[in-house]
Enzyme design. Structure first.
Site, PDB file in Angstrom:
ATOM      1  N   CYS A 113       0.823  -1.225   0.000  1.00  0.00           N
ATOM      2  CA  CYS A 113       0.000   0.000   0.000  1.00  0.00           C
ATOM      3  C   CYS A 113       0.856   1.273   0.000  1.00  0.00           C
ATOM      4  CB  CYS A 113      -0.937   0.011   1.197  1.00  0.00           C
ATOM      5  SG  CYS A 113      -2.140  -1.326   1.111  1.00  0.00           S
ATOM      6  N   HIS A 258      -3.761   7.252   1.330  1.00  0.00           N
ATOM      7  CA  HIS A 258      -4.051   5.913   0.826  1.00  0.00           C
ATOM      8  C   HIS A 258      -5.499   5.552   1.191  1.00  0.00           C
ATOM      9  CE1 HIS A 258      -4.042   1.729   0.064  1.00  0.00           C
ATOM     10  NE2 HIS A 258      -3.995   1.373   1.324  1.00  0.00           N
ATOM     11  N   ASN A 288     -10.086  -0.540  -2.105  1.00  0.00           N
ATOM     12  CA  ASN A 288      -8.669  -0.339  -1.797  1.00  0.00           C
ATOM     13  C   ASN A 288      -7.837  -0.979  -2.906  1.00  0.00           C
ATOM     14  OD1 ASN A 288      -6.026  -0.680  -0.875  1.00  0.00           O
ATOM     15  ND2 ASN A 288      -6.638  -1.014   1.247  1.00  0.00           N
TER      16      ASN A 288
HETATM   17  N1  COA Z   1     -19.446  -9.059   6.014  1.00  0.00           N
HETATM   18  C1  COA Z   1     -20.082  -9.407   7.136  1.00  0.00           C
HETATM   19  N2  COA Z   1     -19.450  -9.718   8.266  1.00  0.00           N
HETATM   20  C2  COA Z   1     -18.110  -9.670   8.252  1.00  0.00           C
HETATM   21  C3  COA Z   1     -17.372  -9.312   7.122  1.00  0.00           C
HETATM   22  C4  COA Z   1     -18.102  -9.005   5.949  1.00  0.00           C
HETATM   23  N3  COA Z   1     -17.500  -8.659   4.814  1.00  0.00           N
HETATM   24  N4  COA Z   1     -16.057  -9.352   7.426  1.00  0.00           N
HETATM   25  C5  COA Z   1     -15.959  -9.723   8.693  1.00  0.00           C
HETATM   26  N5  COA Z   1     -17.210  -9.921   9.212  1.00  0.00           N
HETATM   27  C6  COA Z   1     -17.588 -10.346  10.555  1.00  0.00           C
HETATM   28  C7  COA Z   1     -16.497 -11.152  11.230  1.00  0.00           C
HETATM   29  O1  COA Z   1     -16.536 -12.498  10.824  1.00  0.00           O
HETATM   30  C8  COA Z   1     -16.873 -10.988  12.678  1.00  0.00           C
HETATM   31  O2  COA Z   1     -17.909 -11.857  12.974  1.00  0.00           O
HETATM   32  P1  COA Z   1     -17.964 -12.577  14.437  1.00  0.00           P
HETATM   33  O3  COA Z   1     -18.071 -11.455  15.405  1.00  0.00           O
HETATM   34  O4  COA Z   1     -19.172 -13.405  14.313  1.00  0.00           O
HETATM   35  O5  COA Z   1     -16.677 -13.337  14.531  1.00  0.00           O
HETATM   36  C9  COA Z   1     -17.433  -9.565  12.721  1.00  0.00           C
HETATM   37  O6  COA Z   1     -17.775  -9.221  11.371  1.00  0.00           O
HETATM   38  C10 COA Z   1     -16.440  -8.576  13.242  1.00  0.00           C
HETATM   39  O7  COA Z   1     -15.198  -8.871  12.603  1.00  0.00           O
HETATM   40  P2  COA Z   1     -13.930  -8.011  12.817  1.00  0.00           P
HETATM   41  O8  COA Z   1     -12.839  -8.485  11.931  1.00  0.00           O
HETATM   42  O9  COA Z   1     -13.665  -7.902  14.292  1.00  0.00           O
HETATM   43  O10 COA Z   1     -14.548  -6.669  12.254  1.00  0.00           O
HETATM   44  P3  COA Z   1     -14.022  -5.219  12.390  1.00  0.00           P
HETATM   45  O11 COA Z   1     -15.004  -4.419  13.109  1.00  0.00           O
HETATM   46  O12 COA Z   1     -12.593  -5.164  12.789  1.00  0.00           O
HETATM   47  O13 COA Z   1     -14.103  -4.786  10.849  1.00  0.00           O
HETATM   48  C11 COA Z   1     -12.678  -4.547   8.970  1.00  0.00           C
HETATM   49  C12 COA Z   1     -13.401  -5.512   9.869  1.00  0.00           C
HETATM   50  C13 COA Z   1     -11.861  -5.347   7.975  1.00  0.00           C
HETATM   51  C14 COA Z   1     -13.674  -3.679   8.231  1.00  0.00           C
HETATM   52  C15 COA Z   1     -11.770  -3.645   9.833  1.00  0.00           C
HETATM   53  O14 COA Z   1     -11.001  -4.439  10.710  1.00  0.00           O
HETATM   54  C16 COA Z   1     -10.879  -2.778   9.047  1.00  0.00           C
HETATM   55  O15 COA Z   1     -11.323  -1.938   8.335  1.00  0.00           O
HETATM   56  N6  COA Z   1      -9.570  -2.928   9.182  1.00  0.00           N
HETATM   57  C17 COA Z   1      -8.620  -2.197   8.406  1.00  0.00           C
HETATM   58  C18 COA Z   1      -8.566  -2.819   7.066  1.00  0.00           C
HETATM   59  C19 COA Z   1      -7.763  -2.026   6.102  1.00  0.00           C
HETATM   60  O16 COA Z   1      -7.840  -0.852   6.030  1.00  0.00           O
HETATM   61  N7  COA Z   1      -6.956  -2.722   5.344  1.00  0.00           N
HETATM   62  C20 COA Z   1      -6.164  -2.163   4.355  1.00  0.00           C
HETATM   63  C21 COA Z   1      -4.951  -1.602   4.930  1.00  0.00           C
HETATM   64  S1  COA Z   1      -3.857  -1.143   3.704  1.00  0.00           S
END
Ligand code: COA
Length: 331
Positions: A113, A258, A288
């Site tokens: 990234c 980004h 992204n």
């Molecule tokens: N749709 C529905 N549910 C989803 C999902 C999706 N696409 N992705 C994950 N979940 C679920 C998980 O399985 C979890 O379920 P559970 O509680 O039953 O186990 C729940 O949602 C919460 O998951 P979690 O990973 O803790 O969610 P979060 O609140 O951290 O959100 C992201 C997930 C990915 C949106 C978040 O962590 C994020 O944005 N992180 C940064 C990612 C990023 O910017 N990456 C690029 C960097 S360069």
């Protein structure tokens, strides 16, 4: 002092639009979940046969046109991608071949990234040293072919997407213009928090049926950890790069960050107390696109007249590695 600046920019995305509703048909997710957590409404994915180098070529054509130049005018190519068409050689040489450029050097930068910011720093150093004058800097990715399109992969497959951005960089025309400073960092302690495990040269063979079965060839992410570090590191880097150029956050005309996740961008905006007109986000439309987000956003801003001569623009990135960094540019 000789500084480098942007002479032209361009971007290209596949024409295939993938909506959140379309993903909801493949895995247990919803438009509401994706939009609430990431801000993304739709993204672009390549069709079979369309490559990262194809997207980079189209982006380059636009950048060259804006610069009023031809491929023959280029002295070097710096190509940032974490998703090359092949393990070897890198994508720089494929782009060079497509452009019909001379035997100019072409290197790939693998900093995910943060790829565009790192690639820009290489081009800037070459220009300031006098080694090369006009350098094509590309950020291009095809992430869709490393997405697990089942519920198992839903935390990444709804976020990552395909696209390319390109910039022609060369010596600045005015003394007060150009790239003023960089701030670059890495912390390999977090390497496995956002990574693609396989194929890898540490494995014999490089990829096995067992690895494929376990999905180790898909992009894997610890979303919470990435989020936590991103919202701390990018603002820190923005403040640092501005300080090293003798400025403060309040002096910044525009922040092009980004496009990782709209929630990360919003937290950063609040942390830095930036007005809406000081930030630009387009993740809603493209998802992204890793190394491509910054040059795509930069090109959209330039063509929409969001950047004027004299503006102080900051580019910042954070991602897999972890690697992060910023550049500050006087337009
Ligand atoms: N749709 C529905 N549910 C989803 C999902 C999706 N696409 N992705 C994950 N979940 C679920 C998980 O399985 C979890 O379920 P559970 O509680 O039953 O186990 C729940 O949602 C919460 O998951 P979690 O990973 O803790 O969610 P979060 O609140 O951290 O959100 C992201 C997930 C990915 C949106 C978040 O962590 C994020 O944005 N992180 C940064 C990612 C990023 O910017 N990456 C690029 C960097 S360069």
């Amino acid at each position: 002092m000789l500084r480098s600046t942007f002479l032209g920019t361009g971007f290209a995305v596949p024409d295939r639009v993938v909506t959140n509703d379309e993903l909801s048909k493949l895995m247990d997710t919803s438009d509401e979940w994706i939009h609430t957590r990431t801000g993304i409404r739709e993204r672009r994915w390549v069709r079979e046969g369309e490559t990262g180098a194809d997207l980079a070529f189209r982006a380059t054509e636009r950048a060259l046109k804006m610069a009023g130049m031809a491929a023959a005018d280029l002295d070097a190519i710096v190509y940032a991608t974490s998703t090359p068409d092949h393990f070897a050689p890198g994508n720089g040489v494929y782009l060079q071949r497509m452009l019909g450029a001379a035997t100019i050097p072409a290197i790939d930068i693998r900093t995910q990234c943060s790829g565009f910011v790192y690639a820009l720093s290489v081009a800037d150093a070459w220009i300031r040293s006098g080694q090369y004058r006009r350098i094509l800097v590309v950020g291009a990715e095809v992430q869709s072919t490393a997405m697990d399109l089942t519920t198992r992969g839903r935390n990444t497959s709804v976020i990552f997407a395909d696209g390319a951005g390109a910039a022609v960089v060369g010596p600045a025309g005015r003394e007060d213009q150009g790239i003023l400073a960089f701030d670059l960092h890495a912390d390999g302690q977090h390497a496995e928090k956002l990574w693609v495990d396989s194929p890898g040269s540490m494995y014999h063979p490089r990829v096995s049926p067992e690895q494929l079965e376990a999905g180790r060839h898909f992009l894997q992410m610890d979303g919470k950890e990435v989020f936590r570090h991103a919202v701390a590191r990018m603002p820190e880097s923005i403040r640092a790069v501005l300080k090293s150029a003798g400025y403060e956050v309040a002096d910044m005309s525009l922040l092009i960050a980004h496009q990782a996740n709209l929630r990360i961008a919003e937290m950063m905006q609040r942390d830095l107390a930036l007005r809406d007109d000081q930030v630009y986000n387009n993740i809603m439309r493209y998802g992204n696109t890793t190394a491509a987000t910054i040059p795509i956003a930069l090109d959209e801003c330039l063509r929409a007249g969001r950047i004027a001569s004299g503006d102080l623009v900051v580019l910042t990135a954070f991602g897999s590695g972890f690697l992060w960094g910023s550049a500050v540019v006087r337009w």
